[in-house]
Scaffold this motif. Structure first.
Motif, PDB file in Angstrom:
ATOM      1  N   LYS A   1       0.844  -1.185   0.000  1.00 21.39           N
ATOM      2  CA  LYS A   1       0.000   0.000   0.000  1.00 21.39           C
ATOM      3  C   LYS A   1       0.876   1.230   0.000  1.00 21.39           C
ATOM      4  N   GLY A   2       0.732   2.074  -1.031  1.00 24.79           N
ATOM      5  CA  GLY A   2       1.562   3.258  -1.162  1.00 24.79           C
ATOM      6  C   GLY A   2       1.146   4.358  -0.218  1.00 24.79           C
ATOM      7  N   ALA A   3       1.846   5.459  -0.320  1.00 30.43           N
ATOM      8  CA  ALA A   3       1.564   6.591   0.567  1.00 30.43           C
ATOM      9  C   ALA A   3       0.206   7.201   0.302  1.00 30.43           C
ATOM     10  N   ASN A   4      -0.278   7.071  -0.942  1.00 31.40           N
ATOM     11  CA  ASN A   4      -1.592   7.641  -1.284  1.00 31.40           C
ATOM     12  C   ASN A   4      -2.728   6.678  -1.036  1.00 31.40           C
ATOM     13  N   GLY A   5      -2.429   5.500  -0.473  1.00 36.88           N
ATOM     14  CA  GLY A   5      -3.476   4.547  -0.149  1.00 36.88           C
ATOM     15  C   GLY A   5      -3.808   3.596  -1.259  1.00 36.88           C
ATOM     16  N   ASN A   6      -3.156   3.677  -2.433  1.00 36.50           N
ATOM     17  CA  ASN A   6      -3.448   2.781  -3.543  1.00 36.50           C
ATOM     18  C   ASN A   6      -2.721   1.465  -3.391  1.00 36.50           C
ATOM     19  N   ILE A   7      -3.378   0.398  -3.774  1.00 36.02           N
ATOM     20  CA  ILE A   7      -2.751  -0.921  -3.715  1.00 36.02           C
ATOM     21  C   ILE A   7      -1.733  -1.022  -4.842  1.00 36.02           C
ATOM     22  N   MET A   8      -0.498  -1.389  -4.502  1.00 33.01           N
ATOM     23  CA  MET A   8       0.560  -1.434  -5.499  1.00 33.01           C
ATOM     24  C   MET A   8       0.481  -2.685  -6.356  1.00 33.01           C
ATOM     25  N   HIS A   9       0.148  -3.825  -5.779  1.00 34.08           N
ATOM     26  CA  HIS A   9      -0.059  -5.040  -6.555  1.00 34.08           C
ATOM     27  C   HIS A   9      -1.083  -5.891  -5.848  1.00 34.08           C
ATOM     28  N   ASN A  10      -1.827  -6.707  -6.610  1.00 35.51           N
ATOM     29  CA  ASN A  10      -2.957  -7.453  -6.081  1.00 35.51           C
ATOM     30  C   ASN A  10      -2.691  -8.944  -6.140  1.00 35.51           C
ATOM     31  N   ASN A  11      -3.391  -9.666  -5.296  1.00 35.93           N
ATOM     32  CA  ASN A  11      -3.381 -11.112  -5.427  1.00 35.93           C
ATOM     33  C   ASN A  11      -4.563 -11.531  -6.278  1.00 35.93           C
ATOM     34  N   ALA A  12      -4.903 -12.803  -6.262  1.00 35.42           N
ATOM     35  CA  ALA A  12      -5.958 -13.309  -7.144  1.00 35.42           C
ATOM     36  C   ALA A  12      -7.299 -12.690  -6.842  1.00 35.42           C
ATOM     37  N   THR A  13      -7.525 -12.344  -5.579  1.00 32.47           N
ATOM     38  CA  THR A  13      -8.826 -11.790  -5.207  1.00 32.47           C
ATOM     39  C   THR A  13      -8.842 -10.278  -5.266  1.00 32.47           C
ATOM     40  N   GLY A  14      -7.738  -9.668  -5.607  1.00 30.18           N
ATOM     41  CA  GLY A  14      -7.710  -8.215  -5.717  1.00 30.18           C
ATOM     42  C   GLY A  14      -7.593  -7.499  -4.397  1.00 30.18           C
ATOM     43  N   SER A  15      -7.235  -8.181  -3.281  1.00 31.73           N
ATOM     44  CA  SER A  15      -7.146  -7.544  -1.970  1.00 31.73           C
ATOM     45  C   SER A  15      -5.688  -7.382  -1.559  1.00 31.73           C
ATOM     46  N   ARG A  16      -5.439  -6.562  -0.574  1.00 33.61           N
ATOM     47  CA  ARG A  16      -4.089  -6.317  -0.058  1.00 33.61           C
ATOM     48  C   ARG A  16      -3.578  -7.569   0.663  1.00 33.61           C
ATOM     49  N   GLN A  17      -2.309  -7.879   0.500  1.00 33.72           N
ATOM     50  CA  GLN A  17      -1.776  -9.140   1.022  1.00 33.72           C
ATOM     51  C   GLN A  17      -1.255  -8.992   2.447  1.00 33.72           C
ATOM     52  N   ARG A  18      -1.316 -10.099   3.148  1.00 33.63           N
ATOM     53  CA  ARG A  18      -0.731 -10.168   4.484  1.00 33.63           C
ATOM     54  C   ARG A  18       0.784 -10.359   4.381  1.00 33.63           C
ATOM     55  N   ALA A  19       1.484  -9.943   5.436  1.00 31.87           N
ATOM     56  CA  ALA A  19       2.940 -10.043   5.437  1.00 31.87           C
ATOM     57  C   ALA A  19       3.376 -11.480   5.714  1.00 31.87           C
ATOM     58  N   ALA A  20       4.559 -11.826   5.198  1.00 31.43           N
ATOM     59  CA  ALA A  20       5.154 -13.140   5.473  1.00 31.43           C
ATOM     60  C   ALA A  20       6.320 -13.020   6.443  1.00 31.43           C
ATOM     61  N   MET A  21       6.903 -11.822   6.566  1.00 33.23           N
ATOM     62  CA  MET A  21       8.058 -11.630   7.451  1.00 33.23           C
ATOM     63  C   MET A  21       8.152 -10.163   7.828  1.00 33.23           C
ATOM     64  N   ARG A  22       9.002  -9.881   8.836  1.00 29.51           N
ATOM     65  CA  ARG A  22       9.234  -8.507   9.280  1.00 29.51           C
ATOM     66  C   ARG A  22      10.732  -8.256   9.313  1.00 29.51           C
ATOM     67  N   CYS A  23      11.158  -7.133   8.694  1.00 26.23           N
ATOM     68  CA  CYS A  23      12.560  -6.746   8.741  1.00 26.23           C
ATOM     69  C   CYS A  23      12.802  -5.989  10.047  1.00 26.23           C
ATOM     70  N   GLN A  24      13.694  -6.538  10.893  1.00 29.35           N
ATOM     71  CA  GLN A  24      13.929  -5.938  12.199  1.00 29.35           C
ATOM     72  C   GLN A  24      14.708  -4.635  12.090  1.00 29.35           C
ATOM     73  N   MET A  25      15.525  -4.487  11.036  1.00 29.28           N
ATOM     74  CA  MET A  25      16.317  -3.269  10.906  1.00 29.28           C
ATOM     75  C   MET A  25      15.493  -2.154  10.271  1.00 29.28           C
ATOM     76  N   CYS A  26      14.756  -2.488   9.169  1.00 29.73           N
ATOM     77  CA  CYS A  26      13.917  -1.476   8.512  1.00 29.73           C
ATOM     78  C   CYS A  26      12.612  -1.250   9.256  1.00 29.73           C
ATOM     79  N   LYS A  27      12.244  -2.245  10.113  1.00 30.40           N
ATOM     80  CA  LYS A  27      11.011  -2.190  10.896  1.00 30.40           C
ATOM     81  C   LYS A  27       9.773  -2.055   9.997  1.00 30.40           C
ATOM     82  N   ILE A  28       9.719  -2.907   8.965  1.00 31.80           N
ATOM     83  CA  ILE A  28       8.552  -2.959   8.084  1.00 31.80           C
ATOM     84  C   ILE A  28       8.158  -4.402   7.865  1.00 31.80           C
ATOM     85  N   ASN A  29       6.863  -4.624   7.593  1.00 28.60           N
ATOM     86  CA  ASN A  29       6.336  -5.955   7.297  1.00 28.60           C
ATOM     87  C   ASN A  29       6.303  -6.143   5.783  1.00 28.60           C
TER      88      ASN A  29
END
Length: 781
Positions: free
Chosen positions: A75-103
Motif C-alpha cells: 500500500k503506497g503513501a496515497n493509499g493505492n494498492i501497489m499489486h494485487n493477489n488473485a482476489t484483488g485484496s491487499r496481502q498479508r505479510a510473510a516476514m518482518r525486517c527488524q532493521m527497517c522495521k517494516i512488514n
C-alpha cells in the motif's frame, strides 16, 4: 551463516510491537491494527491517536494470538494498492525486517528487499497462517460462516437518479471482493419504507452485522441501490430504496426497482403490516406485466448483443413474501387445509393482477410476540430457493453487470410529469419512447432510445390527415396491385427529360407523377379538358404519422422557376443582347400557355377593357385575377384577395370594377373552379418565371434577391433567414455567397455544398448542388 538465514531457521515469531511510536516510542506490544493508519498500535498510542476528530472513525481490529499484519509495501503513501493477489485484496505479510522495521509479503521481499545490503537485514518470519488454520479446524460450521462474513461491506451500486456508480466490470468485481470466474446468484429485497428491509438482509445473510446501514430516524437511510457479496451463499445481495417514501423523483426510482428486479434470481418482498395490503399485490402484478412487456425482449437482445455465454433467463425471478405480524395471525392460520400461496393467488385475481412473469411465489410468515424478530425461517426458505437451478442458473459477476448496464442504457432519461400514470406502478411511459405524432397526438410504441439502433418511430393507431403537415403519401396503384409498394411524388419534370425540355413540357402540360417501375403515370394538364385527379386514377393515398424532426410528405416539388433561374446563370449574357420585341413575344406566349382557363389570351387583348386604350408593342398587359379580362396598368392597379378563383389569402391585381364589387361573390361554377385549380400552380410559377426572365433581361429592374425569393421552392429556407453557413457557421457577407442544398433546403457556403447529386424526391432528376451531409446519405435522396 547470514543473519537472515539464522533468523529464518529459528522461525522466530516474537510479540508484535507498536509500529506507530506515537506515545510509547515503539516499545510496547501492539494491541490494535488500524487499516486506515496502516500500522499496528499499542493501547496508549491507539487511544491518543483516535481521540483526534479526523481519526475518530477509523476501522480498528483487535490483535488476536497468531495475528499477521498487512504488508507495508503493498500500500503506497496515497493509499493505492501497489499489486494485487488473485482476489484483488491487499496481502498479508510473510516476514518482518527488524532493521527497517517494516512488514513484507513474499513478493515485496523478493522485489524490493532481497538485493544489496538489505539481504543481510535480520528478519522475523510470521507463522500466522498456520495458526489460523489450526484455529479454524477447531471451529464449528456456524462459526466459520460468521468469520467469512466479518469483512463484508456494502457499496452504492445505482444512485437515486438511475446512474450506475460502478465504472466497469472490473470495478464491480473489485467492490464485491469476489473472484471473476465465481458463479453467483442475485437476491434483492423490496417493500415499503420503514419496514426493515436492510435489517432483514443483515440478519438473513450476515448474522446481524450492519452491512447495510440502518437508522431509527424518520428519513430513509437507504437511498438508491446498494450491493454486497455474501461469501457463504455465494450471492450478490441488493438492498433497495423503500416504496411510499418521501422522495421527489418517484417515477424514476420506481423504474429503477424494476431494473433491479429484472437482474435478480430471488426477490424478497418484506412487509411489516399486520395484514397484507393491496399495494403489495398491485406492485408485484404491475411489475410482472412490465417485465413481460419491456424486459423479456431486452434481455434476449442483451444476450445476443453482448455475446454472453450464460443466457439471461426471460422468466422472472422467484418471489418470497416475508410477512411479520405482531397482533394478527399469519396468513393461512385460519384455514390449515389451504396453502398460503393459494390464498395469495386468490388476492391477485380479485385485484385483476396476474403475476405470470415470476417463476414462483412463496409465503413465509413470522409472528413476533417479543423482539427480536426470528429470521431463521426466512433464511431456510432463501437457501432452498437458491439451490433450485431449474429456471435461474448462477452466472459470473461480469454477466450481472452487463445486464444491469444494458437495462440502464435502454430505459433511462427523465419522465415528463404529464406522462406519469398513477394507476399503475410501472406504466408504459416509463419504458416507451416519449415522442408524439404532431398530426394526431398519439405516442410512439417503441422502447426508449430506439433511435440509437436505427429503429424508426412506430405508433399503434392510424394517423389522420392534417393540412398543416400535408402528411399524405402517394403510392403507385399499378405497382401496389402487383404486390409492391412504391412511393411517388409530384414533380416538375420526368427523370428522362433534360432540364430545359422538362421545363418546356411543364409549361405546356403541368407537373408529372413518375414511378421508378412504370415511368410517367400522370401529367396534370395532359389533355385540353377532362383531366382527372391522380388519386382517382393512378395513385393510392396513405396517411402517415408526422414525428418531430422529420420532413413533410407531399412537399411542393414544382421547382420550374428555380431551375430556370439556375440556367440563366450561363445564359444571362446572351439573353441581355436580345431585342425587347422578341422577348415580349416569348413572354406573351409563355403566359398564354400556363394561364387559367378564364383568362382572355394575350393575342386577343388589343385594347384596355375599361378605358379602351390601344396596347402598343412596349405596353404591358395586365389580367384581372377576378374576371380574367386585360387592362392597362392604370385600370388594374388595385389589389385584393380573390379566394373564389384560388388567389388568396395574399392580395392580387384586380380591375377597378371587380375591386368595387368586394362584397359580391363572383358567379363561378364549382366544376370550373376545380378545373382551374390544376393550372393555378403553373400560373403562379409562371409569373415567377416571367419576373425572373425580365430580371435577367433588364439586369437592373428587380434586385436579384427578390427574384430568387420568388423562384425558390417551398422547402428552401428563405434567404433573409440565412445568416450563417449551416455547416461551418461562417457569416455570410458580400464576398461569401449563399447556396441552397437541393436536398435539405438549408443555406451553405460554396465550400460546404460543392457536391453534385440527383435528388429525385425533390424533383431534381439531374445532378444538382447538395451539401456534404446529404451527400453522405446512402441510397437515393
Amino acid at each position: 551463516m547470514s543473519a537472515h538465514a539464522q533468523t529464518a531457521e529459528k522461525g522466530l515469531n516474537t510479540a508484535l510491537l507498536c509500529q506507530e511510536s506515537y506515545v510509547c516510542s515503539g516499545t510496547d506490544e501492539a494491541v490494535f491494527e488500524c487499516d486506515e493508519c496502516g500500522t499496528l498500535q499499542c493501547q496508549r498510542c491507539e487511544e491518543e491517536l483516535h481521540r483526534q476528530e479526523r481519526l475518530r472513525n477509523h476501522e480498528r481490529t483487535r490483535i488476536r494470538p497468531g495475528h499477521v499484519p498487512y504488508c507495508d509495501n503493498c500500500k503506497g503513501a496515497n493509499g493505492n494498492i501497489m499489486h494485487n493477489n488473485a482476489t484483488g485484496s491487499r496481502q498479508r505479510a510473510a516476514m518482518r525486517c527488524q532493521m527497517c522495521k517494516i512488514n513484507l509479503c513474499v513478493e515485496c521481499q523478493k522485489r524490493m528487499h532481497a538485493g544489496g545490503n538489505k539481504r543481510k537485514h535480520p528478519i522475523t518470519v510470521y507463522h500466522g497462517s498456520k495458526h489460523q488454520e489450526e484455529e479454524e479446524e477447531g471451529m464449528d460450521e456456524e462459526t466459520k460462516r460468521r468469520k467469512m462474513t466479518e469483512k463484508v461491506a456494502s457499496f452504492l451500486l445505482v444512485d437515486e437518479t438511475e446512474e450506475i456508480q460502478v465504472m466497469n466490470e472490473e470495478d464491480f468485481i473489485k467492490k464485491l471482493d469476489c473472484k471473476p470466474d465465481q458463479h453467483l446468484k442475485v437476491v434483492s429485497i423490496f417493500g415499503n419504507t420503514g419496514d426493515g428491509k436492510s435489517h432483514t438482509l443483515n440478519h438473513t445473510f450476515f448474522y446481524g452485522r450492519e452491512v447495510f446501514k440502518t437508522s431509527p430516524a424518520q428519513e430513509s437511510c437507504t437511498v438508491g441501490v446498494w450491493a454486497a457479496y455474501d461469501p457463504v451463499h455465494k450471492v450478490v445481495v441488493i438492498d433497495t430504496e423503500g416504496l411510499l417514501g418521501a422522495t421527489v423523483n418517484v417515477s424514476q426510482r420506481t423504474r429503477l426497482l424494476l431494473k433491479v428486479l429484472a437482474i435478480s434470481d430471488l426477490v424478497i418482498y418484506r412487509t411489516h403490516a399486520d395484514r397484507l395490503h393491496n399495494d403489495l399485490f398491485k406492485f408485484l402484478g404491475d411489475a410482472s406485466e412490465a417485465y413481460l412487456k419491456h424486459f423479456t425482449k431486452e434481455l434476449k437482445a442483451t444476450t445476443a448483443r453482448c455475446g454472453l455465454d450464460v443466457p439471461l433467463s426471460t422468466l422472472g425471478p422467484a418471489v418470497i413474501i416475508f410477512h411479520e405480524t405482531v397482533h394478527t395471525k399469519l396468513l393461512g392460520s385460519d384455514h390449515p387445509s389451504e396453502a398460503p400461496e393459494k390464498l395469495i393467488q386468490d388476492r391477485f385475481r380479485k385485484l385483476s393482477r396476474f403475476p405470470e412473469a415470476f417463476s414462483s411465489i412463496h409465503y413465509k410468515g413470522t409472528r413476533t410476540y417479543n423482539p427480536p424478530t426470528d429470521f431463521s425461517g426466512l433464511r431456510i426458505a432463501v437457501e432452498y430457493q437458491l439451490e433450485n437451478n431449474t429456471t435461474r442458473s448462477p452466472r459470473q459477476p461480469g454477466v450481472i453487470f452487463k445486464a444491469l448496464k444494458a437495462l440502464s442504457d435502454r430505459f433511462s432519461g427523465e419522465i415528463p410529469d404529464d406522462q406519469m400514470a398513477h394507476s399503475s406502478f410501472f406504466p408504459d411511459e416509463y419504458f416507451t419512447c416519449s415522442t408524439v405524432c404532431l398530426s394526431c397526438g398519439c405516442g410512439c410504441k417503441n422502447s426508449m432510445n430506439h433511435a440509437k439502433e436505427g429503429v424508426p418511430h412506430e405508433a399503434k393507431s392510424r394517423c389522420r390527415y392534417s393540412h398543416q403537415y400535408d402528411n399524405r403519401v402517394y403510392t403507385c396503384k399499378a405497382c401496389y396491385e402487383r404486390g409492391k409498394e412504391v412511393s411517388v411524388v409530384p414533380k416538375t419534370s420526368a427523370s428522362t427529360d433534360s432540364p430545359w425540355m422538362g421545363l418546356a413540357k411543364y409549361a405546356w402540360s403541368g407537373y408529372v407523377i413518375e414511378c421508378p417501375n412504370c415511368g410517367v403515370v400522370y401529367r396534370s394538364r395532359q389533355y385540353w379538358f377532362g383531366n382527372q385527379d391522380p388519386v382517382d386514377t393512378v395513385v393510392r393515398t396513405e396517411i402517415e404519422h408526422v414525428w418531430p424532426g422529420t420532413d413533410g410528405f407531399l412537399k411542393d416539388n414544382n421547382n420550374a422557376a428555380q431551375r430556370l433561374l439556375d440556367g440563366m446563370n450561363f445564359m444571362a449574357q446572351s439573353v441581355s443582347e436580345l431585342s425587347l420585341g422578341p422577348t415580349k413575344a416569348v413572354t406573351s406566349w409563355l403566359t398564354d400557355q400556363i394561364a387559367p382557363a378564364y383568362w382572355r389570351p394575350n393575342s386577343q387583348i388589343l385594347n384596355c377593357n375599361k378605358c379602351g386604350t390601344s396596347f402598343k408593342d412596349n405596353d404591358t398587359k395586365h389580367h384581372c385575377r377576378a374576371c380574367g379580362e386585360g387592362f392597362c396598368d392604370g385600370c388594374s392597379s388595385k389589389t385584393r384577395p380573390v379566394p373564389e378563383r384560388g388567389w388568396g389569402p395574399a392580395p392580387v391585381r384586380v380591375c377597378d370594377n371587380c375591386h368595387d364589387s368586394r362584397g359580391i361573390r363572383l358567379d363561378v361554377p364549382e366544376s370550373q373552379t376545380e378545373e382551374e385549380g390544376g393550372t393555378l400552380i403553373a400560373r403562379k410559377v409562371g409569373e415567377a418565371v416571367q419576373n425572373t426572365l425580365g430580371a435577367v433581361v433588364t439586369a437592373i429592374d428587380i434586385p436579384l434577391g427578390l427574384v430568387k425569393d420568388a423562384a425558390r421552392p417551398a422547402y428552401w429556407v428563405p434567404d433573409h433567414e440565412i445568416l450563417h453557413c449551416h455547416n461551418c457557421q461562417k457569416e455570410f457577407n458580400i464576398k461569401l455567397s449563399k447556396h441552397h442544398c437541393r436536398a435539405c433546403g438549408q443555406g451553405f457556403c460554396d465550400e460546404c455544398s460543392n457536391e453534385r447529386r440527383a435528388v429525385p424526391s425533390r424533383g431534381w432528376d439531374h445532378p444538382v448542388r447538395v451539401c456534404f451531409s446529404c451527400n453522405k446519405k446512402p441510397g437515393d435522396l
